[in-house]
Write a protein that holds these residues in place. Structure first.
Motif, mmCIF file in Angstrom:
data_model
loop_
_atom_site.group_PDB
_atom_site.id
_atom_site.type_symbol
_atom_site.label_atom_id
_atom_site.label_comp_id
_atom_site.label_asym_id
_atom_site.label_seq_id
_atom_site.Cartn_x
_atom_site.Cartn_y
_atom_site.Cartn_z
ATOM 1 N N UNK A 71 55.480 69.462 34.869
ATOM 2 C CA UNK A 71 55.944 68.651 33.754
ATOM 3 C C UNK A 71 54.978 68.752 32.581
ATOM 4 N N UNK A 72 55.534 68.986 31.402
ATOM 5 C CA UNK A 72 54.711 69.000 30.196
ATOM 6 C C UNK A 72 54.613 67.572 29.681
ATOM 7 N N UNK A 73 53.398 67.087 29.512
ATOM 8 C CA UNK A 73 53.182 65.729 29.037
ATOM 9 C C UNK A 73 52.707 65.779 27.601
ATOM 10 N N UNK A 74 53.385 65.026 26.742
ATOM 11 C CA UNK A 74 53.030 64.931 25.335
ATOM 12 C C UNK A 74 52.610 63.490 25.073
ATOM 13 N N UNK A 75 51.373 63.291 24.638
ATOM 14 C CA UNK A 75 50.911 61.936 24.336
ATOM 15 C C UNK A 75 51.290 61.573 22.912
ATOM 16 N N UNK A 76 51.873 60.387 22.752
ATOM 17 C CA UNK A 76 52.315 59.896 21.453
ATOM 18 C C UNK A 76 51.590 58.586 21.176
ATOM 19 N N UNK A 77 50.826 58.508 20.078
ATOM 20 C CA UNK A 77 50.103 57.264 19.794
ATOM 21 C C UNK A 77 51.051 56.151 19.345
ATOM 22 N N UNK A 97 62.279 56.354 28.591
ATOM 23 C CA UNK A 97 62.577 56.550 30.018
ATOM 24 C C UNK A 97 61.741 57.682 30.610
ATOM 25 N N UNK A 98 61.110 58.480 29.754
ATOM 26 C CA UNK A 98 60.281 59.594 30.217
ATOM 27 C C UNK A 98 58.793 59.245 30.267
ATOM 28 N N UNK A 99 58.419 58.028 29.887
ATOM 29 C CA UNK A 99 57.010 57.634 29.864
ATOM 30 C C UNK A 99 56.511 57.473 31.299
ATOM 31 N N UNK A 100 55.424 58.170 31.641
ATOM 32 C CA UNK A 100 54.875 58.081 32.991
ATOM 33 C C UNK A 100 53.549 57.323 33.024
ATOM 34 N N UNK A 101 52.824 57.298 31.898
ATOM 35 C CA UNK A 101 51.575 56.537 31.853
ATOM 36 C C UNK A 101 51.297 56.121 30.420
ATOM 37 N N UNK A 102 50.381 55.138 30.292
ATOM 38 C CA UNK A 102 49.825 54.794 28.991
ATOM 39 C C UNK A 102 48.308 54.827 29.130
#
Length: 86
Positions: free
Chosen positions: A5-11, A51-56
Protein backbone atom coordinates in the motif's frame (compact mmCIF):
# COMPACT_ATOMS: atom_id res chain seq x y z
CA UNK A 1 1.70 -11.35 -5.62
CA UNK A 2 2.43 -9.02 -2.77
CA UNK A 3 0.68 -5.68 -2.86
CA UNK A 4 2.29 -2.87 -0.93
CA UNK A 5 0.00 0.00 0.00
CA UNK A 6 1.24 3.46 -0.90
CA UNK A 7 0.73 5.81 2.03
CA UNK A 8 0.43 9.54 1.41
CA UNK A 9 0.57 11.78 4.49
CA UNK A 10 -1.72 14.81 4.34
CA UNK A 11 -1.30 17.57 6.94
CA UNK A 12 -4.53 18.46 8.75
CA UNK A 13 -5.24 20.01 12.12
CA UNK A 14 -8.06 19.45 14.51
CA UNK A 15 -9.14 19.12 18.10
CA UNK A 16 -8.00 16.12 20.15
CA UNK A 17 -10.66 14.94 22.52
CA UNK A 18 -8.93 13.19 25.36
CA UNK A 19 -10.46 10.12 26.83
CA UNK A 20 -7.72 7.92 28.25
CA UNK A 21 -4.43 6.19 27.55
CA UNK A 22 -3.68 2.75 28.92
CA UNK A 23 -1.04 0.03 28.84
CA UNK A 24 -2.01 -3.53 27.95
CA UNK A 25 0.44 -5.67 29.84
CA UNK A 26 1.53 -8.90 28.28
CA UNK A 27 5.08 -9.60 29.35
CA UNK A 28 7.72 -8.32 26.97
CA UNK A 29 5.08 -7.08 24.51
CA UNK A 30 3.35 -4.35 26.52
CA UNK A 31 1.19 -2.20 24.27
CA UNK A 32 0.17 1.41 24.64
CA UNK A 33 -3.35 2.24 23.49
CA UNK A 34 -5.62 5.24 23.61
CA UNK A 35 -9.28 6.05 23.24
CA UNK A 36 -8.75 9.58 21.96
CA UNK A 37 -10.77 11.08 19.12
CA UNK A 38 -9.36 13.56 16.61
CA UNK A 39 -12.11 15.87 15.37
CA UNK A 40 -11.34 17.84 12.21
CA UNK A 41 -13.36 20.11 9.97
CA UNK A 42 -13.51 18.69 6.45
CA UNK A 43 -14.03 21.19 3.66
CA UNK A 44 -16.71 20.19 1.16
CA UNK A 45 -14.15 20.24 -1.65
CA UNK A 46 -11.66 18.05 0.25
CA UNK A 47 -10.01 15.35 -1.85
CA UNK A 48 -9.16 13.29 1.23
CA UNK A 49 -10.90 9.92 1.36
CA UNK A 50 -11.14 9.49 5.12
CA UNK A 51 -12.16 5.84 4.73
CA UNK A 52 -8.58 5.18 3.60
CA UNK A 53 -6.91 6.72 6.68
CA UNK A 54 -4.89 4.08 8.54
CA UNK A 55 -2.97 6.24 11.03
CA UNK A 56 -2.45 9.77 12.28
CA UNK A 57 0.73 11.31 13.63
CA UNK A 58 0.16 12.73 17.11
CA UNK A 59 2.82 13.69 19.63
CA UNK A 60 5.51 12.45 17.26
CA UNK A 61 4.10 8.88 17.03
CA UNK A 62 1.89 7.10 14.53
CA UNK A 63 -1.45 5.98 16.01
CA UNK A 64 -3.85 3.52 14.33
CA UNK A 65 -7.26 4.80 13.32
CA UNK A 66 -9.86 2.33 14.58
CA UNK A 67 -13.11 4.06 13.66
CA UNK A 68 -14.46 6.92 11.59
CA UNK A 69 -17.57 9.00 12.08
CA UNK A 70 -18.94 11.79 9.90
CA UNK A 71 -20.70 14.58 11.78
CA UNK A 72 -20.75 17.19 9.02
CA UNK A 73 -18.85 19.37 8.76
CA UNK A 74 -16.62 17.39 11.13
CA UNK A 75 -14.93 14.06 10.70
CA UNK A 76 -14.04 12.19 13.90
CA UNK A 77 -11.20 9.67 13.84
CA UNK A 78 -10.98 7.29 16.82
CA UNK A 79 -7.48 6.18 17.79
CA UNK A 80 -6.28 2.84 19.10
CA UNK A 81 -2.73 1.66 19.66
CA UNK A 82 0.52 2.60 18.02
CA UNK A 83 0.53 1.94 14.28
CA UNK A 84 2.58 -1.02 13.11
CA UNK A 85 3.04 -1.05 9.35
CA UNK A 86 4.98 -4.27 9.25
Amino acid sequence: GIVKREIVEVPVSGEMRNKRVSHQQGGANDKLSTQHVLSIVSPEDSEIDFTEVVYIVWMGRKWSVTALQYNRPRVELSLGGLYNNG
